[in-house]
Design an enzyme around this catalytic site. Structure first.
Site, PDB file in Angstrom:
ATOM      1  N   ARG A 136       0.823  -1.216   0.000  1.00 49.67           N
ATOM      2  CA  ARG A 136       0.000   0.000   0.000  1.00 49.67           C
ATOM      3  C   ARG A 136       0.849   1.254   0.000  1.00 49.67           C
ATOM      4  O   ARG A 136       0.383   2.332  -0.383  1.00 49.67           O
ATOM      5  CB  ARG A 136      -0.980  -0.051   1.181  1.00 49.67           C
ATOM      6  CG  ARG A 136      -2.102  -1.043   0.911  1.00 49.67           C
ATOM      7  CD  ARG A 136      -2.711  -1.586   2.165  1.00 49.67           C
ATOM      8  NE  ARG A 136      -2.012  -2.774   2.630  1.00 49.67           N
ATOM      9  CZ  ARG A 136      -2.038  -3.216   3.862  1.00 49.67           C
ATOM     10  NH1 ARG A 136      -2.708  -2.579   4.776  1.00 49.67           N
ATOM     11  NH2 ARG A 136      -1.373  -4.317   4.181  1.00 49.67           N
ATOM     12  N   GLU A 177       3.730  -7.842  12.660  1.00 46.72           N
ATOM     13  CA  GLU A 177       2.702  -8.194  13.645  1.00 46.72           C
ATOM     14  C   GLU A 177       2.242  -9.640  13.456  1.00 46.72           C
ATOM     15  O   GLU A 177       1.899 -10.315  14.413  1.00 46.72           O
ATOM     16  CB  GLU A 177       1.510  -7.223  13.523  1.00 46.72           C
ATOM     17  CG  GLU A 177       0.554  -7.291  14.695  1.00 46.72           C
ATOM     18  CD  GLU A 177      -0.663  -6.384  14.520  1.00 46.72           C
ATOM     19  OE1 GLU A 177      -0.785  -5.690  13.497  1.00 46.72           O
ATOM     20  OE2 GLU A 177      -1.506  -6.394  15.438  1.00 46.72           O
TER      21      GLU A 177
END
Ligand code: PRP
Ligand code: ADE
Length: 172
Positions: free
Chosen positions: A59, A96
């Site tokens: 992104r 994460e």
């Protein structure tokens, strides 16, 4: 008037159970939302010298391309391993929800060039840290790192500021 965070949706348990995934595709798909995000991300850098924008896959490419165009500078992608066709240097990192390796073309940045790093989201900071290391290995000087979202509980901002980075995010 709508704020940036009003355009972002949260998908629960994606890509793994327990992850609250911040989905910016709804922001990108909205004409006013996307323009507002690019304008606000650019705001801190008015008048600063920037030679190139580096975007982090995936992104960060969408945001970084628009920001580079607005600044009239070149855009350089940092990609997941195996995607760039030329000679690359690599850096591994944890995020994460997993581990990965990112790469940059070894001729994409010249020593001393002033670089703006762009991505959509800062979580643990692992991705951005790996990108910063690649840029610095090529001799680039990082002016700042720009994100739409900072998830402060995951410690990314502290990690990057601990490396001496200037960090900007539009919302938490
Ligand atoms: C997301 C996001 C950042 C990164 C942030 O990308 O776009 O690049 O995670 O996490 P971190 O601060 O813990 O490193 P993701 O790895 O999901 O890859 P993608 O954009 O290619 O889907
Ligand atoms: N990358 C790492 N954590 C994320 C999250 N919670 N939402 C979107 N992208 C992420």
């Amino acid at each position: 008037m709508k704020k940036i965070e009003d355009y972002i949706r949260t998908i629960v348990d994606f890509p793994h159970e327990g992850i609250m995934f911040r989905d910016v595709t709804t922001l990108f798909a909205d004409a006013r939302g996307f323009r507002m995000a690019i304008d606000q991300m650019l705001h801190p850098y008015a008048g600063l010298e920037i030679d190139k924008v580096v975007g982090l896959e995936a992104r960060g490419f969408i945001l970084g391309g628009a920001i580079a165009h607005q600044l009239s500078v070149g855009f350089v992608p940092i990609r997941k391993k195996g995607k760039l066709p030329g000679t690359t240097i690599s850096q591994d990192y944890k995020l994460e929800y997993g581990e990965a390796i990112v790469e940059i073309h070894d001729d994409a940045i010249q020593p001393g060039e002033k670089i703006l790093v762009v991505d959509d989201l800062l979580a643990t900071g692992g991705t951005a840290e790996a990108g910063i290391k690649l840029i610095e290995r090529l001799g680039g000087e990082i002016v700042s790192c720009a994100f739409i979202i900072d998830l402060p509980d995951l410690g990314g901002r502290k990690k990057l500021e601990g490396m001496g980075m200037d960090v900007h995010a539009l919302c938490a």
